[in-house]
Design an enzyme around this catalytic site. Structure first.
Site: not given
Length: 494
Positions: A400, A167, A426
């Site tokens: 995602d 991320s 994710h």
């Protein structure tokens, strides 16, 4: 360490561990979920860009050496926008074991226990940026190499390094390789949000695609009904969701939008969609059904907090160690990357009241006048999805919504892989399925297509093996190949 700034280019965030996931990790992960929670500390420079400000702060890090073989590589696992309470036992631990690597992890400045200031005022947050964080990593990399050499009584040895992140920390991983190619042999950028986006309408559109036609229609009907009920009896509908403390309707609607997102982002779509679709088919109250999901799953099992959606709470400059992540991440959102998850003009899942003005007003209300995200400058500095680095692996899960801020086109120097399955979200390559709660060693057996995950993981192993081998013979990307010792080949078979 200041001299580093004279030799290197200056540099620059999602999702994400999100602040909600940070709380969940802290509350729900037992000691067995971590490889180590033993804290180490070193002195970090506060402002890497000032030639006259020599202040320092204590920065927390962790090391795990159980898999380390003499001369092996060092895997740097970057912590992102949350407290870093140890090295979590995900798929990176499998890779460290396979390559005989030392595993180290550095807490992001300001987050957790690595805050330079007691009071998180807007003025004191001026040193919180991805640019400063990247220099933190560079300084730490140099520090830890010397630290490890001293531990093993070695002199002038340089191990091969490889960096990892998911991320926002995935973006940092890519950006670190981009800006400091001589300090790492390569990077894994999982669900890496490398493109700053002002109005992120693709986010909501992906939720609709991931939900499928029936669930999407049910979610849209919930949004329509809640919008109507807020006008007629706002306190009653907020009470139904356990969110009466949210006086601002926008904050409340953001909570409801996030609650839906999390099911797809972290690989639990059926927990949300099955009861909603059933309720719609059987004429049950959709708002009550969704409220049950929000309270039981999002606020309950997942561990999110209503308080973190309250702008008055976000204005608190003395939050606790775990709670500080909310204010800190919003500051990065409001100054660097935006990712404003606004409702598209047509066919949106979230309320149309979650618009650009809502986000800009939040930034102003929480941090003061003159605070806004310079998205164009961020993308100019790093390149966005046109990032011009090398030896960076990009991975994304098909469901995602954050993948639309990542690099999804592939090239030999920048391979990109999309893992396709019903619950691939994710960080699937490192976390398995679902992505929350934690799967030890990133177990992928509960992915609807485990073979899709394994196929990408095999590609990751092959890239790491190749790039570490190239590092062994030439060095990362510098003119001193003799400094880098043998570290390339796998210890055990794939």
């Amino acid at each position: 360490m200041k001299a580093l700034a004279g030799f290197l280019s200056l540099l620059l965030h999602l999702l994400l561990l999100s602040a909600a996931e940070s709380r969940r990790l802290h509350l729900h992960l037992g000691s067995s979920a971590y490889l180590t929670t033993e804290e180490h500390w070193f002195n970090q420079t506060l402002d890497h860009f000032s030639p006259i400000d020599h202040r320092q702060f204590k920065q927390r890090f962790y090391e795990f050496l159980d898999y380390y073989q003499d001369g092996g590589p060092i895997f740097l696992k970057i912590c992102g926008e949350s407290a870093c309470n140890g090295i979590v036992d995900d798929y990176i631990s499998v890779l460290a074991n396979k390559f005989g690597a030392a595993l180290v992890s550095l807490e992001h400045r300001y987050y957790g226990k690595s805050s330079p200031f007691k009071y998180l005022t807007t003025e004191n947050l001026r040193f919180l940026s991805s640019k400063q964080a990247l220099f933190d990593l560079a300084v730490f990399r140099q520090y830890y190499q010397e630290y490890l050499n001293a531990k093993y009584n070695l002199s002038k040895v340089e191990n091969s390094w490889f960096v990892f992140g998911v991320s926002y920390s995935g973006a940092l991983s890519a950006w670190f390789r981009l800006k400091f190619p001589h300090l790492t042999c390569g990077s894994l950028a999982s669900s890496a949000v490398v493109r700053a986006i002002y109005n992120f309408t693709e986010f909501d559109k992906q939720i609709g695609e991931s939900a499928g036609a029936e669930c999407k229609a049910a979610l849209q009907e919930v949004t329509k009904l809640v919008d109507e009920q807020l006008q007629s009896n706002g306190s009653s509908v907020k009470k139904l969701f356990g969110a009466v403390l949210l006086k601002d309707d926008g904050d409340f609607l953001y909570l409801l939008a996030d609650a839906a997102v999390i099911a797809f982002q972290y690989g639990n779509p059926d927990v949300l969609c099955s009861p909603l679709v059933d309720a719609k088919k059987n004429g049950k109250d959709l708002v009550e059904t969704y409220a049950s999901y929000v309270k039981d799953y999002y606020l309950g099992q997942f561990g999110a907090s209503v308080l973190t959606y309250d702008q008055q709470h976000l204005k608190n400059t003395t939050p606790g160690v775990e709670e500080s992540a909310n204010r800190l991440w919003w500051f990065q959102v409001c100054t660097e990357v935006a990712y404003f998850q606004v409702a598209p003009q047509n066919d949106s899942i979230r309320s149309s009241k979650i618009d650009t003005r809502y986000h800009l007003d939040l930034c102003k209300n929480v941090f003061g006048e003159g605070i806004y995200p310079d998205v164009d400058m961020t993308n100019i500095y790093y390149g966005g999805t046109k990032i011009a680095g090398s030896r960076i692996i990009f991975t994304n899960g098909s469901q995602d919504p954050w993948r639309h801020a990542s690099k999804q086109t592939s090239s030999p120097d920048l391979p990109s892989y999309l893992i396709k399955c019903h619950n691939c979200g994710h960080g699937t390559d490192l976390r398995g399925c679902p992505q929350s709660p934690l799967n030890i060693e990133g177990n992928a057996e509960n992915c609807t297509s485990p073979e899709a995950v394994q196929k990408v993981r095999q590609q990751i192993i092959e890239h790491i093996d190749l790039w570490l081998s190239e590092c062994q013979s030439t060095g990362p990307d510098d003119d001193e190949p003799d400094l880098f010792m043998a570290a390339g080949r796998m210890i055990s078979s794939a």
